[in-house]
Design an enzyme around this catalytic site. Structure first.
Site, PDB file in Angstrom:
ATOM      1  N   CYS A   2       0.854  -1.182   0.000  1.00 40.77           N
ATOM      2  CA  CYS A   2       0.000   0.000   0.000  1.00 40.77           C
ATOM      3  C   CYS A   2       0.894   1.237   0.000  1.00 40.77           C
ATOM      4  O   CYS A   2       1.977   1.228   0.579  1.00 40.77           O
ATOM      5  CB  CYS A   2      -0.926   0.132   1.208  1.00 40.77           C
ATOM      6  SG  CYS A   2      -2.101  -1.213   1.384  1.00 40.77           S
ATOM      7  N   ARG A  27       3.371  -0.067  -5.148  1.00 41.17           N
ATOM      8  CA  ARG A  27       3.160  -0.698  -3.846  1.00 41.17           C
ATOM      9  C   ARG A  27       1.806  -1.412  -3.741  1.00 41.17           C
ATOM     10  O   ARG A  27       1.483  -2.003  -2.718  1.00 41.17           O
ATOM     11  CB  ARG A  27       3.250   0.347  -2.737  1.00 41.17           C
ATOM     12  CG  ARG A  27       4.548   1.130  -2.752  1.00 41.17           C
ATOM     13  CD  ARG A  27       4.555   2.174  -1.666  1.00 41.17           C
ATOM     14  NE  ARG A  27       4.541   1.555  -0.360  1.00 41.17           N
ATOM     15  CZ  ARG A  27       5.613   1.161   0.290  1.00 41.17           C
ATOM     16  NH1 ARG A  27       6.795   1.338  -0.239  1.00 41.17           N
ATOM     17  NH2 ARG A  27       5.510   0.607   1.475  1.00 41.17           N
ATOM     18  N   TRP A  74      -3.001  -2.442  -1.602  1.00 39.38           N
ATOM     19  CA  TRP A  74      -2.757  -3.842  -1.907  1.00 39.38           C
ATOM     20  C   TRP A  74      -3.510  -4.602  -0.823  1.00 39.38           C
ATOM     21  O   TRP A  74      -3.164  -4.536   0.359  1.00 39.38           O
ATOM     22  CB  TRP A  74      -1.265  -4.159  -1.852  1.00 39.38           C
ATOM     23  CG  TRP A  74      -0.940  -5.548  -2.316  1.00 39.38           C
ATOM     24  CD1 TRP A  74      -0.778  -5.960  -3.607  1.00 39.38           C
ATOM     25  CD2 TRP A  74      -0.757  -6.709  -1.501  1.00 39.38           C
ATOM     26  NE1 TRP A  74      -0.507  -7.303  -3.641  1.00 39.38           N
ATOM     27  CE2 TRP A  74      -0.488  -7.790  -2.373  1.00 39.38           C
ATOM     28  CE3 TRP A  74      -0.803  -6.952  -0.130  1.00 39.38           C
ATOM     29  CZ2 TRP A  74      -0.256  -9.087  -1.912  1.00 39.38           C
ATOM     30  CZ3 TRP A  74      -0.576  -8.243   0.329  1.00 39.38           C
ATOM     31  CH2 TRP A  74      -0.299  -9.295  -0.561  1.00 39.38           C
ATOM     32  N   ASN A 100      -0.889   1.776   5.823  1.00 39.27           N
ATOM     33  CA  ASN A 100      -0.117   0.732   5.145  1.00 39.27           C
ATOM     34  C   ASN A 100       0.374  -0.214   6.232  1.00 39.27           C
ATOM     35  O   ASN A 100       1.061   0.221   7.149  1.00 39.27           O
ATOM     36  CB  ASN A 100       1.053   1.396   4.403  1.00 39.27           C
ATOM     37  CG  ASN A 100       2.152   0.422   4.031  1.00 39.27           C
ATOM     38  OD1 ASN A 100       3.317   0.804   3.958  1.00 39.27           O
ATOM     39  ND2 ASN A 100       1.831  -0.811   3.785  1.00 39.27           N
ATOM     40  N   GLY A 101      -0.019  -1.490   6.139  1.00 37.99           N
ATOM     41  CA  GLY A 101       0.415  -2.450   7.150  1.00 37.99           C
ATOM     42  C   GLY A 101      -0.720  -3.364   7.550  1.00 37.99           C
ATOM     43  O   GLY A 101      -1.731  -3.461   6.844  1.00 37.99           O
ATOM     44  N   GLU A 489      15.287 -17.311 -12.097  1.00 46.06           N
ATOM     45  CA  GLU A 489      14.892 -15.917 -12.315  1.00 46.06           C
ATOM     46  C   GLU A 489      14.133 -15.767 -13.635  1.00 46.06           C
ATOM     47  O   GLU A 489      13.132 -15.043 -13.713  1.00 46.06           O
ATOM     48  CB  GLU A 489      16.148 -15.019 -12.280  1.00 46.06           C
ATOM     49  CG  GLU A 489      15.929 -13.545 -12.562  1.00 46.06           C
ATOM     50  CD  GLU A 489      14.955 -12.838 -11.624  1.00 46.06           C
ATOM     51  OE1 GLU A 489      14.557 -13.408 -10.592  1.00 46.06           O
ATOM     52  OE2 GLU A 489      14.564 -11.713 -11.964  1.00 46.06           O
ATOM     53  N   LYS A 493      10.348 -14.396 -13.876  1.00 49.09           N
ATOM     54  CA  LYS A 493       9.990 -13.236 -14.710  1.00 49.09           C
ATOM     55  C   LYS A 493       8.791 -13.575 -15.580  1.00 49.09           C
ATOM     56  O   LYS A 493       7.870 -12.796 -15.724  1.00 49.09           O
ATOM     57  CB  LYS A 493      11.135 -12.794 -15.629  1.00 49.09           C
ATOM     58  CG  LYS A 493      12.278 -12.046 -15.004  1.00 49.09           C
ATOM     59  CD  LYS A 493      12.004 -10.609 -14.660  1.00 49.09           C
ATOM     60  CE  LYS A 493      11.451 -10.415 -13.292  1.00 49.09           C
ATOM     61  NZ  LYS A 493      12.227 -10.537 -12.126  1.00 49.09           N
ATOM     62  N   GLU A 496       5.525 -14.052 -13.422  1.00 49.44           N
ATOM     63  CA  GLU A 496       5.077 -12.789 -12.814  1.00 49.44           C
ATOM     64  C   GLU A 496       4.279 -11.928 -13.787  1.00 49.44           C
ATOM     65  O   GLU A 496       3.252 -11.383 -13.429  1.00 49.44           O
ATOM     66  CB  GLU A 496       6.310 -11.943 -12.424  1.00 49.44           C
ATOM     67  CG  GLU A 496       6.889 -12.199 -11.079  1.00 49.44           C
ATOM     68  CD  GLU A 496       8.075 -11.267 -10.802  1.00 49.44           C
ATOM     69  OE1 GLU A 496       8.112 -10.707  -9.714  1.00 49.44           O
ATOM     70  OE2 GLU A 496       8.964 -11.091 -11.676  1.00 49.44           O
ATOM     71  N   HIS A 512      14.685 -36.032 -12.664  1.00 47.14           N
ATOM     72  CA  HIS A 512      14.019 -36.527 -11.457  1.00 47.14           C
ATOM     73  C   HIS A 512      12.588 -36.003 -11.350  1.00 47.14           C
ATOM     74  O   HIS A 512      12.042 -35.919 -10.261  1.00 47.14           O
ATOM     75  CB  HIS A 512      14.823 -36.126 -10.218  1.00 47.14           C
ATOM     76  CG  HIS A 512      16.203 -36.697 -10.230  1.00 47.14           C
ATOM     77  ND1 HIS A 512      16.455 -38.046 -10.066  1.00 47.14           N
ATOM     78  CD2 HIS A 512      17.412 -36.119 -10.441  1.00 47.14           C
ATOM     79  CE1 HIS A 512      17.763 -38.263 -10.154  1.00 47.14           C
ATOM     80  NE2 HIS A 512      18.366 -37.109 -10.389  1.00 47.14           N
ATOM     81  N   LYS A 611       5.362  -4.262  -5.456  1.00 47.43           N
ATOM     82  CA  LYS A 611       6.815  -4.192  -5.501  1.00 47.43           C
ATOM     83  C   LYS A 611       7.436  -4.196  -4.118  1.00 47.43           C
ATOM     84  O   LYS A 611       8.532  -4.682  -3.915  1.00 47.43           O
ATOM     85  CB  LYS A 611       7.219  -2.926  -6.251  1.00 47.43           C
ATOM     86  CG  LYS A 611       8.683  -2.885  -6.503  1.00 47.43           C
ATOM     87  CD  LYS A 611       9.019  -2.231  -7.794  1.00 47.43           C
ATOM     88  CE  LYS A 611      10.457  -2.460  -8.127  1.00 47.43           C
ATOM     89  NZ  LYS A 611      10.701  -3.806  -8.640  1.00 47.43           N
TER      90      LYS A 611
HETATM   91  C1  G6P Z   1       8.193  -8.560  -4.439  1.00 45.50           C
HETATM   92  C2  G6P Z   1       8.591  -7.988  -5.785  1.00 45.50           C
HETATM   93  C3  G6P Z   1       9.823  -8.719  -6.317  1.00 45.50           C
HETATM   94  C4  G6P Z   1      10.945  -8.650  -5.294  1.00 45.50           C
HETATM   95  C5  G6P Z   1      10.500  -9.172  -3.924  1.00 45.50           C
HETATM   96  C6  G6P Z   1      11.532  -8.883  -2.850  1.00 45.50           C
HETATM   97  O1  G6P Z   1       7.734  -9.852  -4.593  1.00 45.50           O
HETATM   98  O2  G6P Z   1       7.522  -8.105  -6.699  1.00 45.50           O
HETATM   99  O3  G6P Z   1      10.242  -8.121  -7.521  1.00 45.50           O
HETATM  100  O4  G6P Z   1      12.019  -9.404  -5.749  1.00 45.50           O
HETATM  101  O5  G6P Z   1       9.293  -8.522  -3.520  1.00 45.50           O
HETATM  102  O6  G6P Z   1      11.633  -7.493  -2.686  1.00 45.50           O
HETATM  103  P1  G6P Z   1      12.912  -6.707  -2.207  1.00 45.50           P
HETATM  104  O7  G6P Z   1      12.518  -5.261  -2.278  1.00 45.50           O
HETATM  105  O8  G6P Z   1      13.163  -7.148  -0.791  1.00 45.50           O
HETATM  106  O9  G6P Z   1      14.028  -7.040  -3.106  1.00 45.50           O
END
Ligand code: G6P
Length: 616
Positions: A2, A27, A74, A100-101, A489, A493, A496, A512, A611
Site C-alpha cells: 500500500c 506498492r 494492496w 499501510n500495514g 529468475e 519473470k 510474474e 528426477h 513491488k
Molecule cells: C516482491 C517484488 C519482487 C521482489 C520481492 C523482494 O515480490 O515483486 O520483484 O524481488 O518482492 O523485494 P525486495 O525489495 O526485498 O528485493
C-alpha cells in the site's frame, strides 16, 4: 505494501496526492482514494482499481482543499472494492485515516468497539484503527495527536498511518511501525509519503520517521516527533538526491523495458568508485571497514525474498568459489520462524531492492539480536533495512518502478560479485592474475550488455521466439552452476508478468521429475553459457530433444554445438564464467517482457503483485 501520501499547506492538495499515488502505485493497485478537507468539510473519494479509475471517478467531483491524504491499496483484509478502499472515516465522520500495514489484533479490538456501539462498514483492519482512535478521543477528551498515541499503544501489528481530524484541520498526525514513512519539509508546507518519490519535486529536505514514532505536522507549530511511549525526539533532517526524470518512462512503452535498457548504466553506477581501474583493485567501503569480521567470518547467511533471493543464490556460488567462505541462502520468511542457529561470528546479509520487505527486515532483527553482524545490500537509500544494518552497500540502480525486478537484480549481482572478489583478495583465496582478469571482465560487462541490447538481429529473434511461445501454458527453465539461479529468475519473470506457469530447475535435476512434462508443446529454455559444464548441458539438451521438447538456448557468441540441436538460440557476448549470469539474464528479461506484451498483460503492474511487500 500500500502507498500513502498526504499534504498540508497552501497549495491545492489533489494534484499533489494524485501524482504521488501514481508514483506509489508500485506498492499496490487494488483501489485508490483521497480525503480532502475544504470549507469545513471532509470529502472522501475512493474507487476500486487503479489511480486512473479514481481520476475518472473524480472528474466531475469537488476535489478542492489544501489538506488531504491519498492511498493506493494492496488488499490484505477484505477484497478490493469501493468500501474497503482507503481513506476510512471514523464513525462520527470527523476523522479520516490512511494505513499501510496490518493490525494483527484487529478482531478483539473490533469486538470491544462493537460492544461500545461502533458500527463497521468495511472488512478492513484499518477501519477498526480509526474507530479506536475516535473512541480514545471520546473517552480521554484529548487532542488528535494524543488520541493516536494512546490508540497505537493498544495495537499489535505494522503500520504507517496518517490521520486527519476535521475539528483540528491545521495539522496531520502520522505514525510508523515496520512500514515506511517519510516526511518532506517544504517552505510553508509538509508532505508525508511511503517513500520520497511523491515529495522530490517540492523539497529535498526529508525526515525518515523511525519505528514507534509519531509525528505531528502543524501549520502553526511545525514538525514535532515523539515516541509512542511519549518521549520527545529531535527530528533529523536529511537531504535527498533523486532526479525526477528517473521516475518517468523516458519514451519507453513500459517502465520494465526502460529499466532493462538502463542496465549498462546502472551496473556501471554500481561499480563507480568501487573499482580502481588503474591498479585493478576492488574496494567496497562497507567490507573494508569491517575487514576483520569478514576475514574471520565462520559463515555468511544471506536472507532475501523473490528476485533478491535469486541474487543470493548466485552469491553462494561466487563467494564459496572465490572467497572460500561457507554461504547459506535462506528465504527470509522461513529463516525468521525456524529458530535459526545464528550468532557471533556469522555475517547475515540482507538483499533487498526496496529495503522494506517485512520478512527480510524481521530476519535481520533476529540475526542482530543473536549477535551476528548484519549487512544490507539495498537499492532504496534511507530505507528501513539500510538504517537497521551495521554496515552495507547501496546498489545505486536508481528508482525501479516496474514490479518485476530487472536492473535491481543485475545491480545486486554486480555488487555481490565485487564483494566475492574483494573478500577473495583479502583472504588470499584467489590468484593475482585471476583477480585482475575478473575485474577487467567485470568492468566490460556494461558495454557487453549495451552491445547485446543494441543487437537488432538478436532482438528480433527474441521477439520472434516470444511470438512462437506466447500461447504456451507451461515453460521449463534449466541452468547449471552460476546459471541455475538464472533459470529460476527467468521462470519467475515469465510467470510474474505473463501468467504462464514456469518452473526453473537445475538442468541435471530435470530427470528426477520435470522430464515427465516434456512433450512437443513444452518450451524449454536452457541457459547454456557455462564453460565448465558445457558437455553436461549439451547432454541435457539432447535429453529434452529426444522427448520432442522445444529448446530455446542461451549460448555464448561463436557456439557451434548447441546451435545444431536447439530449436532457437540467443547469443550473448563471451565473458568469464562467474560473470555469465549478468549477461544471460538479459535475453530472459526481454523474452518475458515481449511475451507479456503480446498477451496484453499489464507488464508494469501484474495482477496480485506489489513491488514493496511490507506485510508478511
Ligand atoms: C516482491 C517484488 C519482487 C521482489 C520481492 C523482494 O515480490 O515483486 O520483484 O524481488 O518482492 O523485494 P525486495 O525489495 O526485498 O528485493
Amino acid at each position: 505494501m500500500c502507498g500513502i501520501v498526504a499534504y498540508i499547506g497552501q497549495k491545492e492538495a489533489y494534484p499533489i496526492l494524485i501524482k504521488g499515488l501514481q508514483r506509489l502505485e508500485y506498492r499496490g493497485y487494488d483501489s485508490a482514494g483521497v480525503a480532502l478537507f475544504n470549507d469545513g468539510n471532509l470529502n472522501i473519494l475512493k474507487r476500486k482499481g487503479k489511480v486512473n479509475d479514481l481520476l475518472q471517478f473524480s472528474k466531475d467531483k469537488n476535489t478542492a482543499g489544501n489538506i488531504g491524504m491519498g492511498h493506493t491499496r494492496w488488499a490484505t483484509h477484505g477484497v478490493p472494492n469501493n468500501t474497503n478502499a482507503h481513506p476510512h472515516p471514523s464513525g462520527d465522520g470527523d476523522l479520516a485515516i490512511i494505513h499501510n500495514g496490518i493490525i494483527e489484533n484487529y478482531e478483539p479490538l473490533k469486538k470491544a468497539l462493537k460492544n461500545k456501539g461502533h458500527i463497521f462498514t468495511s472488512d478492513t483492519d484499518t477501519e477498526v484503527l480509526v474507530h479506536l482512535i475516535e473512541e480514545v478521543q471520546r473517552e480521554t477528551k484529548t487532542d488528535i495527536a494524543e488520541a493516536v498515541r494512546l490508540a497505537l499503544s493498544q495495537v499489535i501489528g505494522a503500520y504507517a498511518i496518517v490521520v486527519l481530524d476535521q475539528k483540528d484541520p491545521t495539522r496531520l498526525v502520522a505514525a510508523r511501525k515496520a512500514s515506511p514513512l517519510v516526511i518532506g519539509i517544504g517552505k510553508d508546507d509538509f508532505y508525508l509519503a511511503s517513500d520520497a518519490t511523491p515529495i522530490i519535486e517540492y523539497t529535498k529536505n526529508v525526515v525518515y520517521l523511525n519505528d514507534e514514532e509519531i509525528a505531528v505536522v502543524d501549520l502553526k507549530n511545525g514538525l514535532e516527533i515523539k515516541t509512542i511511549a511519549n518521549e520527545p525526539q529531535v527530528p533529523v533532517i536529511q537531504e535527498i538526491h533523486m532526479e525526477v526524470e528517473r521516475l518517468e518512462k523516458g519514451g519507453y512503452d513500459h517502465y520494465m523495458l526502460k529499466e532493462i535498457y538502463e542496465q549498462p548504466r546502472t551496473i556501471a553506477d554500481c561499480m563507480r568508485g568501487r573499482i580502481d581501474s588503474k591498479n585493478n583493485r576492488i574496494y567496497l567501503g562497507g567490507i573494508m571497514e569491517h575487514k576483520k569480521r569478514f576475514q574471520n567470518a565462520k559463515r555468511i547467511i544471506i536472507v532475501a525474498c523473490g528476485t533478491s533471493w535469486h541474487s543470493g543464490l548466485i552469491a553462494e556460488y561466487l563467494i564459496e568459489e572465490l572467497a572460500r567462505i561457507p554461504v547459506e541462502v535462506e528465504y527470509a520468511s522461513e529463516f525468521r520462524y525456524r529458530n535459526p542457529i545464528v550468532g557471533e561470528g556469522d555475517i547475515v546479509i540482507a538483499l533487498s531492492q526496496s529495503g522494506e520487505t517485512a520478512d527480510t527486515l524481521a530476519a535481520l532483527e533476529i540475526a542482530k539480536k543473536r549477535g551476528a553482524m548484519i549487512y544490507g545490500i539495498v537499492n532504496v537509500v534511507g530505507s528501513s533495512i539500510a538504517r537497521l544494518t551495521d554496515a552495507g552497500s547501496y546498489i545505486h540502480a536508481g528508482p525501479e518502478i516496474g514490479v518485476a525486478s530487472t536492473k535491481a537484480f543485475t545491480g545486486q549481482v554486480t555488487l555481490l560479485t565485487m564483494m566475492a572478489l574483494n573478500l577473495a583478495h583479502e583472504r588470499g583465496t584467489i590468484s593475482e592474475s585471476e583477480y585482475q582478469k575478473l575485474i577487467i571482465e567485470l568492468e566490460n560487462v556494461p558495454n557487453k550488455i549495451k552491445e547485446l541490447l543494441a543487437n537488432n538481429e538478436e532482438n528480433s529473434k527474441i521477439k520472434y521466439i516470444a511470438s512462437v511461445f506466447q500461447n504456451a501454458e507451461n515453460a521449463l527453465y534449466l541452468g547449471r552452476g552460476y546459471n541455475f539461479p538464472i533459470a529460476l529468475e527467468g521462470a519467475l519473470k515469465l510467470k510474474e508478468i505473463s501468467y504462464i506457469h514456469a518452473e526453473g530447475y537445475p538442468a541435471a535435476e530435470m530427470k528426477h521429475g520435470p522430464i515427465a512434462l516434456i512433450d512437443e508443446n513444452m518450451p524449454v529454455v536452457v541457459v547454456a553459457t557455462n564453460h565448465s559444464a558445457y558437455e553436461k548441458i549439451l547432454s541435457n539438451i539432447q535429453e529434452v530433444k529426444a522427448r520432442k521438447g522445444r529448446v530455446v538456448a542461451i549460448v555464448e557468441q561463436g557456439d557451434v554445438h548447441i546451435k545444431n540441436i536447439a530449436d532457437f538460440v540467443i547469443e550473448i557476448p563471451k565473458t568469464a564464467e562467474p560473470l555469465t549470469p549478468l549477461l544471460a539474464v538479459i535475453p530472459l528479461q526481454l523474452l518475458s517482457y515481449h511475451i507479456a506484451v503480446m498477451r496484453e498483460c499489464n507488464v508494469d503492474q501484474p495482477r496480485n503483485l506489489a513491488k514493496s511487500v511490507t506485510v508478511e
